[in-house]
Motif scaffolding. Structure first.
Motif, PDB file in Angstrom:
ATOM      1  N   CYS A  35      13.299   6.255  -0.136  1.00 29.19           N
ATOM      2  CA  CYS A  35      11.883   6.521  -0.335  1.00 29.19           C
ATOM      3  C   CYS A  35      11.352   7.159   0.944  1.00 29.19           C
ATOM      4  O   CYS A  35      11.655   6.699   2.042  1.00 29.19           O
ATOM      5  CB  CYS A  35      11.174   5.198  -0.627  1.00 29.19           C
ATOM      6  SG  CYS A  35       9.404   5.344  -0.804  1.00 29.19           S
ATOM      7  N   SER A  37       7.703   8.494   2.653  1.00 31.34           N
ATOM      8  CA  SER A  37       6.244   8.553   2.552  1.00 31.34           C
ATOM      9  C   SER A  37       5.694   9.432   3.661  1.00 31.34           C
ATOM     10  O   SER A  37       6.128   9.340   4.805  1.00 31.34           O
ATOM     11  CB  SER A  37       5.641   7.153   2.667  1.00 31.34           C
ATOM     12  OG  SER A  37       6.017   6.363   1.561  1.00 31.34           O
ATOM     13  N   THR A  50       4.455   9.936  -1.720  1.00 34.94           N
ATOM     14  CA  THR A  50       5.706   9.195  -1.601  1.00 34.94           C
ATOM     15  C   THR A  50       6.722   9.779  -2.566  1.00 34.94           C
ATOM     16  O   THR A  50       6.420  10.000  -3.740  1.00 34.94           O
ATOM     17  CB  THR A  50       5.488   7.695  -1.902  1.00 34.94           C
ATOM     18  OG1 THR A  50       4.591   7.165  -0.932  1.00 34.94           O
ATOM     19  CG2 THR A  50       6.796   6.926  -1.841  1.00 34.94           C
ATOM     20  N   GLU A  52      10.488   9.155  -4.153  1.00 37.11           N
ATOM     21  CA  GLU A  52      11.567   8.200  -4.378  1.00 37.11           C
ATOM     22  C   GLU A  52      12.704   8.949  -5.049  1.00 37.11           C
ATOM     23  O   GLU A  52      12.473   9.781  -5.927  1.00 37.11           O
ATOM     24  CB  GLU A  52      11.109   7.064  -5.287  1.00 37.11           C
ATOM     25  CG  GLU A  52       9.962   6.261  -4.714  1.00 37.11           C
ATOM     26  CD  GLU A  52       9.392   5.266  -5.700  1.00 37.11           C
ATOM     27  OE1 GLU A  52      10.034   4.999  -6.739  1.00 37.11           O
ATOM     28  OE2 GLU A  52       8.288   4.759  -5.436  1.00 37.11           O
TER      29      GLU A  52
END
Length: 107
Positions: A35, A37, A50, A52
């Protein structure tokens, strides 16, 4: 683990670089889920995105990305010194994150 790093987004993948002997590379080799951000700095209206997805660790391309981004983020002289040091070390890998989910917020 949350760690700062430079990255590049081409609309399909996020590319990052690191040294081949880091904990993040060892963890990603065992479990490629990740992930990333990106947020505005303190004092700016809240905005973040973000990503993923899964990461592929590539032996080629890490140094080239590092050099390109160093020229964006540093003044010419510090960029040159940093690129020289990274080139001599020769241990950069490319991390390719392919997003499966992208979330964002902007106020």
């Amino acid at each position: 683990n949350a760690l700062p790093l430079w990255c590049d987004w081409d609309g399909e993948k996020i590319r990052m670089f690191t040294t081949c002997d880091t904990g993040k590379v060892r963890r990603l080799a065992q479990d490629p889920r990740a992930c990333l951000s990106v947020a505005e700095t303190v004092g700016v209206s809240e905005a973040w995105v973000t990503f993923e997805g899964t990461v592929e660790i590539l032996d080629d391309g890490g140094l080239e990305l590092a050099c390109r981004l160093a020229k964006l983020y540093y003044e010419p002289e510090p960029a040159s010194r940093t690129i020289d040091a990274w080139t001599k070390a020769g241990n950069r890998v490319l991390l390719d994150l392919t997003p499966t989910r992208i979330r964002s917020q902007h106020h």
